[in-house]
Design an enzyme around this catalytic site. Sequence first.
Site, PDB file in Angstrom:
ATOM      1  CG  HIS A   1      -0.244   0.474   2.521  1.00 45.37           C
ATOM      2  ND1 HIS A   1      -1.115   0.679   3.724  1.00 45.37           N
ATOM      3  CD2 HIS A   1       1.016  -0.036   3.049  1.00 45.37           C
ATOM      4  CE1 HIS A   1      -0.297   0.501   4.647  1.00 45.37           C
ATOM      5  NE2 HIS A   1       0.908   0.473   4.230  1.00 45.37           N
TER       6      HIS A   1
ATOM      7  CB  CYS B   1       3.719   5.053   5.111  1.00 42.75           C
ATOM      8  SG  CYS B   1       4.322   4.085   6.555  1.00 42.75           S
TER       9      CYS B   1
ATOM     10  CG  HIS C   1       5.313   0.485   2.398  1.00 38.28           C
ATOM     11  ND1 HIS C   1       4.519   1.817   2.225  1.00 38.28           N
ATOM     12  CD2 HIS C   1       4.976   0.084   3.570  1.00 38.28           C
ATOM     13  CE1 HIS C   1       3.981   2.018   3.234  1.00 38.28           C
ATOM     14  NE2 HIS C   1       3.885   1.039   4.338  1.00 38.28           N
TER      15      HIS C   1
ATOM     16  CG  HIS D   1       2.889  -3.371   6.229  1.00 32.85           C
ATOM     17  ND1 HIS D   1       3.706  -2.993   7.274  1.00 32.85           N
ATOM     18  CD2 HIS D   1       2.406  -2.185   5.539  1.00 32.85           C
ATOM     19  CE1 HIS D   1       4.149  -1.650   7.174  1.00 32.85           C
ATOM     20  NE2 HIS D   1       3.073  -1.175   6.252  1.00 32.85           N
TER      21      HIS D   1
ATOM     22  CG  ASP E   1      -2.411 -13.472   0.748  1.00 30.55           C
ATOM     23  OD1 ASP E   1      -1.626 -12.817   1.293  1.00 30.55           O
ATOM     24  OD2 ASP E   1      -2.377 -14.675   0.517  1.00 30.55           O
ATOM     25  CG  HIS E   2       0.813 -12.488  -1.995  1.00 36.55           C
ATOM     26  ND1 HIS E   2       0.303 -13.425  -1.105  1.00 36.55           N
ATOM     27  CD2 HIS E   2       2.028 -12.472  -2.118  1.00 36.55           C
ATOM     28  CE1 HIS E   2       1.416 -13.885  -0.492  1.00 36.55           C
ATOM     29  NE2 HIS E   2       2.398 -13.503  -1.058  1.00 36.55           N
TER      30      HIS E   2
ATOM     31  CD  GLU F   1       1.004  -0.652   9.027  1.00 33.44           C
ATOM     32  OE1 GLU F   1      -0.012  -0.236   8.170  1.00 33.44           O
ATOM     33  OE2 GLU F   1       1.617   0.038   9.787  1.00 33.44           O
TER      34      GLU F   1
END
Length: 135
Positions: free
Chosen positions: A15, A34, A40, A42, A80-81, A125
Site C-alpha cells: 500500500h 509510508c 511498500h 506488510h 492477500d498479495h 501491521e
Amino acid sequence: MPITVCRTEHFNAAHRLHNPAWTDERNAQVFGKCNNPNYHGHNYNLTVRLTGDVDPETGYLYDLKRLSDLIKAQVLDRYDHRNLNLDTEEFAHLNPTAENIAVVIWQRLRPHLDARLGLSVTLYETDRNFVEYYG
C-alpha cells in the site's frame, strides 16, 4: 455466560499512504516512508474475535472452521498479495491505513454473522503496531 472465540490469519499486501488533496511535501511530512510512490508492503496478522453465548446443543459459540472459511472468502482472497491502492475497490479512494483496513475488514465480515455475536478485529501491521476495531 459470554465467551470469546478467536481466529488468527495472515496476509501480505502492499500500500501507499497518501492524501491526493495534499502537496507532495505534506504527504511526505505526515506519512514519511509510508508515502513511497512505489508502495511498500506488510505481512499483516489478523485476529477476528466473536463474543456471545455458547450454543447448548453444539457446545460452540461459532464453528471455527466456518470462521476460517469466512475470513478466507471475505479478506484473504480479496487482499492477500494485492496492492491495496490499485487492486481493490475499497481503497481506491480510501487511504489504506491500518485503521481503515481494520474497519473495512469488520464491515466485510459483519453481514455474514448473526447479529447476536459481538465482532472485533485486531490487525497487526508489524509486531509492535496494531489496531483494534469493535464496530
